[in-house]
Design a protein around this motif. Structure first.
Motif, PDB file in Angstrom:
ATOM      1  N   PHE A 193     -14.837 -48.753 -62.679  1.00 31.46           N
ATOM      2  CA  PHE A 193     -13.409 -48.637 -62.968  1.00 31.46           C
ATOM      3  C   PHE A 193     -13.041 -47.252 -63.494  1.00 31.46           C
ATOM      4  CE2 PHE A 193     -13.614 -53.322 -63.000  1.00 31.46           C
ATOM      5  CZ  PHE A 193     -12.535 -53.586 -62.171  1.00 31.46           C
ATOM      6  N   VAL A 194     -14.042 -46.470 -63.936  1.00 29.92           N
ATOM      7  CA  VAL A 194     -13.787 -45.095 -64.378  1.00 29.92           C
ATOM      8  C   VAL A 194     -13.197 -44.270 -63.234  1.00 29.92           C
ATOM      9  CG1 VAL A 194     -14.872 -42.984 -65.252  1.00 29.92           C
ATOM     10  CG2 VAL A 194     -15.623 -45.211 -66.097  1.00 29.92           C
ATOM     11  N   SER A 195     -13.555 -44.639 -61.999  1.00 33.62           N
ATOM     12  CA  SER A 195     -13.075 -43.885 -60.838  1.00 33.62           C
ATOM     13  C   SER A 195     -11.561 -43.987 -60.670  1.00 33.62           C
ATOM     14  CB  SER A 195     -13.766 -44.365 -59.557  1.00 33.62           C
ATOM     15  OG  SER A 195     -13.528 -45.738 -59.326  1.00 33.62           O
ATOM     16  N   LEU A 196     -10.915 -44.985 -61.298  1.00 35.15           N
ATOM     17  CA  LEU A 196      -9.458 -45.078 -61.243  1.00 35.15           C
ATOM     18  C   LEU A 196      -8.810 -43.844 -61.872  1.00 35.15           C
ATOM     19  CD1 LEU A 196      -8.927 -48.825 -62.177  1.00 35.15           C
ATOM     20  CD2 LEU A 196      -8.332 -47.762 -60.010  1.00 35.15           C
ATOM     21  N   ALA A 197      -9.491 -43.259 -62.857  1.00 36.35           N
ATOM     22  CA  ALA A 197      -8.979 -42.044 -63.494  1.00 36.35           C
ATOM     23  C   ALA A 197      -9.562 -40.787 -62.863  1.00 36.35           C
ATOM     24  CB  ALA A 197      -9.286 -42.069 -64.996  1.00 36.35           C
ATOM     25  N   THR A 198     -10.871 -40.791 -62.623  1.00 32.31           N
ATOM     26  CA  THR A 198     -11.534 -39.583 -62.125  1.00 32.31           C
ATOM     27  C   THR A 198     -11.138 -39.240 -60.697  1.00 32.31           C
ATOM     28  OG1 THR A 198     -13.470 -40.889 -61.435  1.00 32.31           O
ATOM     29  CG2 THR A 198     -13.517 -39.924 -63.645  1.00 32.31           C
ATOM     30  N   ILE A 199     -10.623 -40.209 -59.945  1.00 29.00           N
ATOM     31  CA  ILE A 199     -10.249 -39.951 -58.556  1.00 29.00           C
ATOM     32  C   ILE A 199      -9.165 -38.881 -58.457  1.00 29.00           C
ATOM     33  CG2 ILE A 199      -8.405 -41.699 -58.448  1.00 29.00           C
ATOM     34  CD1 ILE A 199     -10.938 -40.949 -55.665  1.00 29.00           C
ATOM     35  N   LEU A 200      -8.319 -38.787 -59.493  1.00 29.43           N
ATOM     36  CA  LEU A 200      -7.220 -37.828 -59.464  1.00 29.43           C
ATOM     37  C   LEU A 200      -7.714 -36.386 -59.537  1.00 29.43           C
ATOM     38  CD1 LEU A 200      -4.624 -39.633 -61.768  1.00 29.43           C
ATOM     39  CD2 LEU A 200      -4.709 -39.600 -59.271  1.00 29.43           C
ATOM     40  N   LYS A 201      -8.968 -36.188 -59.956  1.00 26.93           N
ATOM     41  CA  LYS A 201      -9.544 -34.844 -60.030  1.00 26.93           C
ATOM     42  C   LYS A 201     -10.076 -34.371 -58.680  1.00 26.93           C
ATOM     43  CE  LYS A 201     -11.005 -35.468 -64.852  1.00 26.93           C
ATOM     44  NZ  LYS A 201     -12.176 -35.470 -65.775  1.00 26.93           N
ATOM     45  N   LYS A 202     -10.181 -35.300 -57.710  1.00 32.52           N
ATOM     46  CA  LYS A 202     -10.725 -34.936 -56.405  1.00 32.52           C
ATOM     47  C   LYS A 202      -9.731 -34.092 -55.616  1.00 32.52           C
ATOM     48  CE  LYS A 202     -14.294 -38.171 -55.020  1.00 32.52           C
ATOM     49  NZ  LYS A 202     -14.828 -38.884 -53.845  1.00 32.52           N
ATOM     50  N   THR A 204      -7.598 -32.696 -52.761  1.00 28.39           N
ATOM     51  CA  THR A 204      -6.837 -33.291 -51.660  1.00 28.39           C
ATOM     52  C   THR A 204      -6.619 -34.785 -51.873  1.00 28.39           C
ATOM     53  OG1 THR A 204      -7.727 -31.672 -50.107  1.00 28.39           O
ATOM     54  CG2 THR A 204      -6.630 -33.587 -49.150  1.00 28.39           C
ATOM     55  N   ILE A 205      -7.690 -35.554 -52.068  1.00 29.66           N
ATOM     56  CA  ILE A 205      -7.553 -37.000 -52.235  1.00 29.66           C
ATOM     57  C   ILE A 205      -6.756 -37.316 -53.496  1.00 29.66           C
ATOM     58  CG2 ILE A 205      -8.804 -39.146 -52.715  1.00 29.66           C
ATOM     59  CD1 ILE A 205     -11.035 -38.127 -50.910  1.00 29.66           C
ATOM     60  N   GLY A 206      -7.107 -36.676 -54.625  1.00 31.54           N
ATOM     61  CA  GLY A 206      -6.400 -36.921 -55.871  1.00 31.54           C
ATOM     62  C   GLY A 206      -4.932 -36.531 -55.799  1.00 31.54           C
ATOM     63  N   VAL A 207      -4.652 -35.393 -55.178  1.00 29.41           N
ATOM     64  CA  VAL A 207      -3.267 -34.939 -55.022  1.00 29.41           C
ATOM     65  C   VAL A 207      -2.489 -35.914 -54.142  1.00 29.41           C
ATOM     66  CG1 VAL A 207      -1.774 -33.089 -54.160  1.00 29.41           C
ATOM     67  CG2 VAL A 207      -3.895 -32.525 -55.349  1.00 29.41           C
ATOM     68  N   SER A 208      -3.109 -36.368 -53.061  1.00 24.12           N
ATOM     69  CA  SER A 208      -2.448 -37.305 -52.140  1.00 24.12           C
ATOM     70  C   SER A 208      -2.121 -38.618 -52.834  1.00 24.12           C
ATOM     71  CB  SER A 208      -3.342 -37.577 -50.932  1.00 24.12           C
ATOM     72  OG  SER A 208      -3.598 -36.397 -50.207  1.00 24.12           O
ATOM     73  N   ILE A 209      -3.053 -39.126 -53.625  1.00 27.19           N
ATOM     74  CA  ILE A 209      -2.829 -40.385 -54.334  1.00 27.19           C
ATOM     75  C   ILE A 209      -1.698 -40.240 -55.349  1.00 27.19           C
ATOM     76  CG2 ILE A 209      -3.856 -41.970 -56.037  1.00 27.19           C
ATOM     77  CD1 ILE A 209      -6.481 -41.737 -54.491  1.00 27.19           C
ATOM     78  N   PHE A 210      -1.652 -39.101 -56.041  1.00 23.52           N
ATOM     79  CA  PHE A 210      -0.596 -38.902 -57.038  1.00 23.52           C
ATOM     80  C   PHE A 210       0.761 -38.725 -56.367  1.00 23.52           C
ATOM     81  CE2 PHE A 210       1.596 -36.531 -60.517  1.00 23.52           C
ATOM     82  CZ  PHE A 210       1.508 -37.541 -61.468  1.00 23.52           C
ATOM     83  N   ILE A 211       0.801 -38.046 -55.232  1.00 23.30           N
ATOM     84  CA  ILE A 211       2.050 -37.936 -54.471  1.00 23.30           C
ATOM     85  C   ILE A 211       2.523 -39.316 -54.036  1.00 23.30           C
ATOM     86  CG2 ILE A 211       3.043 -37.142 -52.273  1.00 23.30           C
ATOM     87  CD1 ILE A 211       1.320 -34.622 -52.548  1.00 23.30           C
ATOM     88  N   SER A 212       1.595 -40.134 -53.554  1.00 21.34           N
ATOM     89  CA  SER A 212       1.929 -41.505 -53.141  1.00 21.34           C
ATOM     90  C   SER A 212       2.510 -42.295 -54.312  1.00 21.34           C
ATOM     91  CB  SER A 212       0.674 -42.194 -52.599  1.00 21.34           C
ATOM     92  OG  SER A 212       0.948 -43.512 -52.204  1.00 21.34           O
ATOM     93  N   PHE A 213       1.904 -42.134 -55.480  1.00 23.52           N
ATOM     94  CA  PHE A 213       2.376 -42.801 -56.695  1.00 23.52           C
ATOM     95  C   PHE A 213       3.808 -42.375 -57.039  1.00 23.52           C
ATOM     96  CE2 PHE A 213       2.769 -42.085 -61.361  1.00 23.52           C
ATOM     97  CZ  PHE A 213       2.862 -43.411 -61.766  1.00 23.52           C
TER      98      PHE A 213
END
Length: 383
Positions: A193-202, A204-213
């Motif tokens: 579940f730590v990856s729910l937070a750490t994913i945003l540091k990735k 392209t992927i992290g930026v895309s997820i935050f834009i989607s949010f």
């Protein structure tokens, strides 16, 4: 591959139609069990919070066990939750049903992972567009069907939704082929579940997820503004508002089906995302300035059209940058942030209504503006 994609699209229509049938009836059905306008928000949030934690876990399990078993489990959970709703005798049962549906609500991310499995990078945006339009059609058709069925008893729509979820289970078992080939690396993978937070540091992927949010928050804040503005300012009847909202949903479906046209003109998914986000920003500002029906309807229609490009482009960008051993996990985390955006958007919109009805659209514009700025970063990372 093509046959499997269309079978999956039918399953998605069935699943989203069941959701669309039930959600508009939650308040009227739950009132006899003590649901108020305040507890309705909690009832909605219970689903989203459960989905936030469960969806990436189910997506991760689909990377290990295969897509079909997890999709079947998700649809069975949805079916049981609708039956619990129909059989409810207290508000506790209503909450239990919504939490169960949220905990097993990994069907969206698993369906997206299946699309990724069978699509080449060039076809992903198009195929995600087909999937998104399938979900969109169900969401548009569901409320109308639910309203019709409720005339025969308030519990009838819930049983019907359970029945079509069961059809989805049978289609998945007997008509849908497994798309994911497991390997030793995938079998050994464990979700944290730590990856729910750490994913945003990735990158392209992290930026895309935050834009989607952010864009999800904007859309669901806009929906609150849409409902209050059409009722209190434009004085539309509930039936007229319903037709208006259905039109908004249809515009998004149309654009999602036109994804191949845009990808043919421009091969860069991030540029298409930039363009569509800019159009959505302008349309939302105009909606905030509108005082009459024609200008407001035009702005909302344009927003609905170009907002339809959001999910196909972002999902394709995320899938392009994700290894095959964690497609389900990453797309599941993306769906988790979408579910929280669906909750926070209306909550923040509620706070600014004290200023004015128009301020909701400007709040949504702010979310879109931040997403637009981040899209430039996404474009640089794509190069």
């Amino acid at each position: 591959m093509k046959k499997g994609l269309w079978i999956l699209a039918v399953i998605c229509v069935i699943n989203s139609m069941g959701f669309g049938i039930v959600v508009p009836l939650l308040y009227s059905y739950g009132k006899k069990f003590g649901v108020t306008s305040e507890t309705l928000g909690l009832l909605t949030a219970a689903f989203s919070i459960a989905q936030f934690f469960a969806t990436p876990l189910l997506g991760s399990l689909s990377d290990r066990w295969g897509r079909k078993p997890v999709l079947v489990i998700s649809l069975i959970g949805t079916c049981i939750s609708f039956i619990l709703f129909a059989q409810a005798r207290s508000i506790i049962m209503l909450f239990a049903a919504r939490i169960l549906d949220g905990l097993t609500g990994g069907n969206i991310s698993v369906a997206q992972a299946m699309v990724t499995d069978v699509s080449s990078p060039d076809d992903r945006a198009k195929n995600f567009g087909i999937l998104s339009s399938s979900f969109g059609f169900g969401f548009v058709a569901g409320p109308a069907l639910g309203g019709l069925l409720s005339k025969y008893g308030m519990h009838v729509p819930f049983y019907f939704a359970a029945g079509i979820a069961l059809i989805g289970v049978l289609l998945t078992i007997f008509a849908l082929k497994e798309t994911h080939c497991k390997s030793g690396e995938q079998q050994a993978y464990k979700f944290s579940f730590v990856s729910l937070a750490t994913i945003l540091k990735k990158k392209t992927i992290g930026v895309s997820i935050f834009i989607s949010f952010l864009l999800t928050m904007a859309q669901f804040a806009m929906i609150v503004g849409f409902q209050t503005f059409t009722t209190d300012e434009l004085k539309l009847s509930p039936a007229q508002t319903g037709v208006f909202y259905a039109g908004f949903g249809i515009t998004g479906i149309i654009m999602q089906l036109l994804v191949p046209f845009f990808t043919k003109i421009c091969s860069s998914k991030s540029i298409i995302l930039l363009f569509s986000t800019l159009i959505c920003l302008g349309a939302m500002i105009v909606a905030g300035l509108a005082t009459g029906l024609i200008l407001f309807a035009t702005a909302v229609g344009i927003y609905g059209l170009f907002n339809g490009l959001r999910n196909p482009m972002l999902n394709a960008i995320i899938a392009d940058k994700t290894g095959s051993h964690e497609q389900g996990k990453i797309l599941g985390i993306n769906q988790s942030y979408i579910s929280i955006g669906q909750t926070l958007g209306p909550i923040t919109a509620g706070f600014v209504t004290a200023i004015s009805l128009h301020s909701i659209f400007f709040l949504a514009s702010l979310y879109i503006l931040v997403a637009f700025a981040l899209s430039f970063k996404l474009k640089r990372q794509e190069c």
